[in-house]
Design an enzyme around this catalytic site. Structure first.
Site, PDB file in Angstrom:
ATOM      1  N   LYS A  64       1.036  -1.271   0.402  1.00 20.88           N
ATOM      2  CA  LYS A  64       0.602   0.183   0.468  1.00 20.88           C
ATOM      3  C   LYS A  64       0.788   0.984   0.550  1.00 20.88           C
ATOM      4  CE  LYS A  64      -2.328  -1.303   3.880  1.00 20.88           C
ATOM      5  NZ  LYS A  64      -1.715  -2.955   3.943  1.00 20.88           N
ATOM      6  N   PHE A 105      13.060  -5.335   3.539  1.00 16.91           N
ATOM      7  CA  PHE A 105      13.843  -6.484   4.173  1.00 16.91           C
ATOM      8  C   PHE A 105      13.270  -7.208   5.191  1.00 16.91           C
ATOM      9  CE2 PHE A 105      17.449  -5.883   7.531  1.00 16.91           C
ATOM     10  CZ  PHE A 105      17.740  -7.009   7.711  1.00 16.91           C
ATOM     11  N   ASP A 110      11.060 -12.201   6.622  1.00 12.42           N
ATOM     12  CA  ASP A 110       9.951 -12.625   8.143  1.00 12.42           C
ATOM     13  C   ASP A 110       8.608 -13.700   7.278  1.00 12.42           C
ATOM     14  OD1 ASP A 110       8.627 -12.755  10.134  1.00 12.42           O
ATOM     15  OD2 ASP A 110       6.679 -11.999   9.222  1.00 12.42           O
ATOM     16  N   ASP A 114       8.550 -18.091   9.241  1.00  9.36           N
ATOM     17  CA  ASP A 114       7.485 -18.201   9.532  1.00  9.36           C
ATOM     18  C   ASP A 114       7.076 -19.370   8.843  1.00  9.36           C
ATOM     19  OD1 ASP A 114       7.295 -16.193  11.713  1.00  9.36           O
ATOM     20  OD2 ASP A 114       6.099 -15.023  10.063  1.00  9.36           O
ATOM     21  N   ARG A 119       1.899 -13.060  -0.412  1.00 17.61           N
ATOM     22  CA  ARG A 119       2.192 -11.356   0.325  1.00 17.61           C
ATOM     23  C   ARG A 119       2.373 -11.349  -1.205  1.00 17.61           C
ATOM     24  NH1 ARG A 119       3.309  -9.589   5.376  1.00 17.61           N
ATOM     25  NH2 ARG A 119       4.521 -11.139   5.307  1.00 17.61           N
ATOM     26  N   ASP A 181       9.705 -12.423  19.278  1.00 19.91           N
ATOM     27  CA  ASP A 181       8.024 -12.857  18.478  1.00 19.91           C
ATOM     28  C   ASP A 181       8.856 -14.135  18.450  1.00 19.91           C
ATOM     29  OD1 ASP A 181       5.803 -13.057  17.860  1.00 19.91           O
ATOM     30  OD2 ASP A 181       6.363 -12.355  15.475  1.00 19.91           O
ATOM     31  N   LYS A 207       8.218  -5.324  16.651  1.00 17.58           N
ATOM     32  CA  LYS A 207       8.659  -5.346  15.932  1.00 17.58           C
ATOM     33  C   LYS A 207       7.440  -4.182  14.369  1.00 17.58           C
ATOM     34  CE  LYS A 207       7.211  -9.710  13.503  1.00 17.58           C
ATOM     35  NZ  LYS A 207       6.380 -10.638  13.403  1.00 17.58           N
ATOM     36  N   PHE A 246      -2.714  -0.231  14.946  1.00 18.13           N
ATOM     37  CA  PHE A 246      -2.357  -1.206  13.083  1.00 18.13           C
ATOM     38  C   PHE A 246      -2.308  -3.126  13.084  1.00 18.13           C
ATOM     39  CE2 PHE A 246       0.634  -2.361  10.176  1.00 18.13           C
ATOM     40  CZ  PHE A 246       0.006  -2.028   8.704  1.00 18.13           C
ATOM     41  N   ASP A 250      -4.066  -5.802  12.101  1.00 20.66           N
ATOM     42  CA  ASP A 250      -3.591  -7.394  11.260  1.00 20.66           C
ATOM     43  C   ASP A 250      -3.996  -7.905  11.855  1.00 20.66           C
ATOM     44  OD1 ASP A 250      -2.340  -6.035   9.224  1.00 20.66           O
ATOM     45  OD2 ASP A 250      -0.822  -7.291   9.393  1.00 20.66           O
ATOM     46  N   ASP A 251      -4.178  -8.802  12.911  1.00 21.59           N
ATOM     47  CA  ASP A 251      -3.989  -9.538  13.183  1.00 21.59           C
ATOM     48  C   ASP A 251      -5.493  -9.899  13.142  1.00 21.59           C
ATOM     49  OD1 ASP A 251      -1.688  -9.273  14.436  1.00 21.59           O
ATOM     50  OD2 ASP A 251      -1.859  -8.976  16.597  1.00 21.59           O
TER      51      ASP A 251
END
Length: 360
Positions: A64, A105, A110, A114, A119, A181, A207, A246, A250-251
């Site tokens: 975005k 980056f 990440d 994960d 993405r 995390d 994070k 935010f 996202d979660d």
């Protein structure tokens, strides 16, 4: 905002009025050329540089771009129009893209950690054929590229050292958050007793909030000549709160969002993530419901994931989230009114309005 484009012969093209978003988009190709083509004089680097071009085009411009655009957006609120020369605007666009490079980056690395699938609506970079764990080196390139751009475009500016310091410090803060995390939810080791709202907020602060919210505005403040520690601390208090808001969004979207809209398939449940949903659920659920959560959370099979989602729905997590969202937005408004004393409140209100009730 629109900007009057100055042509190469020094004349003004009155028809070519571009918005900040259009200016920002147009700047990307120029920066790719800057990063790649000036080294093409060494024929031995052609293959490596072509690879780096692909890394840039695939991973950097697809989001975005709120972080990058917030630099020029904030600068327009901090400086009078008379000081927003073409050179100032162009440097703000570069610094904005440097933040997008930093974001890329982090995301490339990440996604590997994960084991993510998609993405921004496409396969994660490391999942592309022929990439794999070479993506680790590609992430290093994305990080190093931003410092090359800062050096070229901002080295002669009085704020150059401030930018270097805030980019390096923000990277360190983000790495701290990622470390916590990973330690809180190691793969294959599900232990819900590690999860708490306090730990969750610490992870989010380091994070996500520093680089996504404070960094763009702080960079614009330095570019505007605002170096006062008190003003930066006021901005930080607002923006870290906004970053928490935010990330909780996202979660929620990871579980309840539409992948066709968000551009990614949520995997927080499968990845045993310390997310707001699981932490909040642990606060309100019964012992019997906790037993279901402990049996299913962090498992990869679809049946377990669906049981967790069904549990969230039975706990009315969607209602709890929307209640939190409204309360958080009102709290942000009060915080902005209290802390944005010497800074334009529009810097922060513009940010808040972009993310409130977002669906991706």
């Amino acid at each position: 905002m629109c900007f009057d484009v100055i042509m190469s012969n020094g004349t003004h093209n009155k028809k070519a009025l571009l918005s900040d978003s259009q200016l920002f988009e147009a700047k990307f190709d120029e920066l790719v050329a800057e990063l790649i083509e000036r080294d093409l004089k060494d024929p031995g680097l052609v293959d490596a540089l072509n690879r780096h071009r692909e890394v840039l085009v695939y991973n950097v411009p697809g989001g975005k771009k709120n972080r990058g655009l917030s630099v020029i957006g904030s600068l327009r609120e901090l400086l009078p129009p008379s000081q927003l020369t073409q050179d100032v605007v162009q440097r703000a666009l570069v610094v904005g893209w440097c933040i997008e490079l930093l974001q890329a980056f982090f995301l490339v690395a990440d996604d590997i950690m994960d084991a993510s699938v998609t993405r921004r609506g496409q396969p994660c970079w490391f999942r592309k054929e022929g990439v794999g764990l070479d993506a680790i080196n590609d992430s290093f390139f994305l990080e190093s590229a931003l410092y090359r751009l800062l050096r070229k475009y901002c080295r002669d500016q009085p704020y150059y050292v401030h930018l270097l310091e805030i980019f390096t410090e923000t990277t360190f803060q983000t790495v701290l958050g990622q470390t916590l995390d990973l330690m809180t939810a190691p793969p294959g080791d599900v232990d819900l007793s590690r999860f708490s709202m306090e730990k969750y907020k610490t992870i989010v602060k380091y994070k996500t909030a520093y680089y996504s919210f404070y960094l763009p505005v702080a960079a614009a403040m330095y570019m505007a000549g605002i170096t006062n520690e008190v003003e930066h601390n006021h901005a930080k208090e607002i923006l870290l709160e906004m970053g928490e808001f935010f990330q909780i969004q996202d979660d929620f979207l990871d579980c309840f969002g539409d992948p066709a809209v968000t551009g990614k398939i949520g995997t927080d449940i499968q990845d045993n993530k310390c997310s707001w949903l699981v932490v909040k659920a642990l606060e309100v659920m019964s012992p019997e419901q906790r037993a279901v959560l402990e049996a299913c959370y962090g498992r990869k099979d679809d049946a377990s994931v669906e049981k967790v989602k069904a549990l969230y729905k039975s706990l009315q997590m969607q209602t709890l989230y929307h209640k939190y969202e409204e309360e958080s937005y009102q709290r942000l408004q009060k915080l902005i009114a209290r802390c944005a004393v010497t800074l334009p409140s529009t810097v922060f209100l513009n940010f808040a309005n972009k993310i409130y009730k977002r669906n991706k």
